[in-house]
Design a protein around this motif. Structure first.
Motif, mmCIF file in Angstrom:
data_model
loop_
_atom_site.group_PDB
_atom_site.id
_atom_site.type_symbol
_atom_site.label_atom_id
_atom_site.label_comp_id
_atom_site.label_asym_id
_atom_site.label_seq_id
_atom_site.Cartn_x
_atom_site.Cartn_y
_atom_site.Cartn_z
ATOM 1 N N TYR A 11 8.005 2.086 4.431
ATOM 2 C CA TYR A 11 9.393 2.449 4.152
ATOM 3 C C TYR A 11 9.529 3.956 4.252
ATOM 4 O O TYR A 11 8.685 4.688 3.763
ATOM 5 C CB TYR A 11 9.754 1.971 2.741
ATOM 6 C CG TYR A 11 11.026 2.554 2.186
ATOM 7 C CD1 TYR A 11 12.260 2.163 2.676
ATOM 8 C CD2 TYR A 11 10.990 3.496 1.176
ATOM 9 C CE1 TYR A 11 13.429 2.706 2.157
ATOM 10 C CE2 TYR A 11 12.145 4.034 0.645
ATOM 11 C CZ TYR A 11 13.361 3.636 1.150
ATOM 12 O OH TYR A 11 14.511 4.178 0.646
ATOM 13 N N ARG A 28 1.076 -8.711 10.049
ATOM 14 C CA ARG A 28 1.873 -7.499 10.286
ATOM 15 C C ARG A 28 3.358 -7.785 10.429
ATOM 16 O O ARG A 28 4.186 -6.902 10.279
ATOM 17 C CB ARG A 28 1.378 -6.762 11.537
ATOM 18 C CG ARG A 28 -0.031 -6.251 11.430
ATOM 19 C CD ARG A 28 -0.073 -5.080 10.463
ATOM 20 N NE ARG A 28 -1.420 -4.658 10.233
ATOM 21 C CZ ARG A 28 -2.024 -3.683 10.881
ATOM 22 N NH1 ARG A 28 -1.394 -3.020 11.808
ATOM 23 N NH2 ARG A 28 -3.269 -3.364 10.589
ATOM 24 N N ARG A 29 3.723 -9.027 10.711
ATOM 25 C CA ARG A 29 5.143 -9.365 10.822
ATOM 26 C C ARG A 29 5.853 -9.234 9.477
ATOM 27 O O ARG A 29 7.078 -9.192 9.437
ATOM 28 C CB ARG A 29 5.314 -10.782 11.367
ATOM 29 C CG ARG A 29 4.836 -10.909 12.820
ATOM 30 C CD ARG A 29 4.892 -12.319 13.271
ATOM 31 N NE ARG A 29 3.923 -13.109 12.491
ATOM 32 C CZ ARG A 29 3.729 -14.406 12.626
ATOM 33 N NH1 ARG A 29 4.442 -15.090 13.488
ATOM 34 N NH2 ARG A 29 2.831 -15.026 11.899
ATOM 35 N N GLU A 32 7.972 -5.323 8.546
ATOM 36 C CA GLU A 32 9.379 -4.994 8.823
ATOM 37 C C GLU A 32 10.325 -5.582 7.775
ATOM 38 O O GLU A 32 11.166 -4.851 7.227
ATOM 39 C CB GLU A 32 9.774 -5.442 10.231
ATOM 40 C CG GLU A 32 11.178 -4.983 10.589
ATOM 41 C CD GLU A 32 11.566 -5.378 12.000
ATOM 42 O OE1 GLU A 32 12.767 -5.549 12.228
ATOM 43 O OE2 GLU A 32 10.667 -5.521 12.856
ATOM 44 N N GLY A 35 9.913 -3.664 4.572
ATOM 45 C CA GLY A 35 10.526 -2.342 4.689
ATOM 46 C C GLY A 35 12.037 -2.401 4.546
ATOM 47 O O GLY A 35 12.640 -1.535 3.916
ATOM 48 N N ARG A 36 12.658 -3.438 5.120
ATOM 49 C CA ARG A 36 14.123 -3.594 4.962
ATOM 50 C C ARG A 36 14.479 -3.840 3.502
ATOM 51 O O ARG A 36 15.449 -3.288 2.993
ATOM 52 C CB ARG A 36 14.631 -4.741 5.842
ATOM 53 C CG ARG A 36 14.760 -4.374 7.297
ATOM 54 C CD ARG A 36 15.599 -5.389 8.061
ATOM 55 N NE ARG A 36 15.158 -6.768 7.868
ATOM 56 C CZ ARG A 36 14.278 -7.399 8.652
ATOM 57 N NH1 ARG A 36 13.736 -6.766 9.666
ATOM 58 N NH2 ARG A 36 13.963 -8.652 8.413
#
Length: 62
Positions: A11, A28-29, A32, A35-36
């Motif tokens: 982030y 790893r998916r 994201e 982070g959102r």
């Protein structure tokens, strides 16, 4: 940079970035969407901390 030491960015806000150990994230998916989520949750938590009456100790210990 932390990526050379096994970290991946999670982030980023302004010039501040939170990192997570790459080996702690088996998929790893997940980075994201996490982070959102953090982009909304971190500012709310920081705002709550700033406005909470017991957030700080004040200027002196009593």
């Amino acid at each position: 940079m932390l990526t050379a030491h096994g970290y991946v960015p999670l982030y980023m806000k302004d010039d501040d970035m939170d990192w997570v150990r790459a080996d702690a994230v088996p998929d790893r998916r997940l980075i994201e969407p996490t982070g959102r989520w953090a982009s909304e949750a971190v500012p709310r938590a920081e705002n709550a901390w700033d406005t909470a009456p017991l957030a700080g100790c004040g200027t002196r210990f009593t």
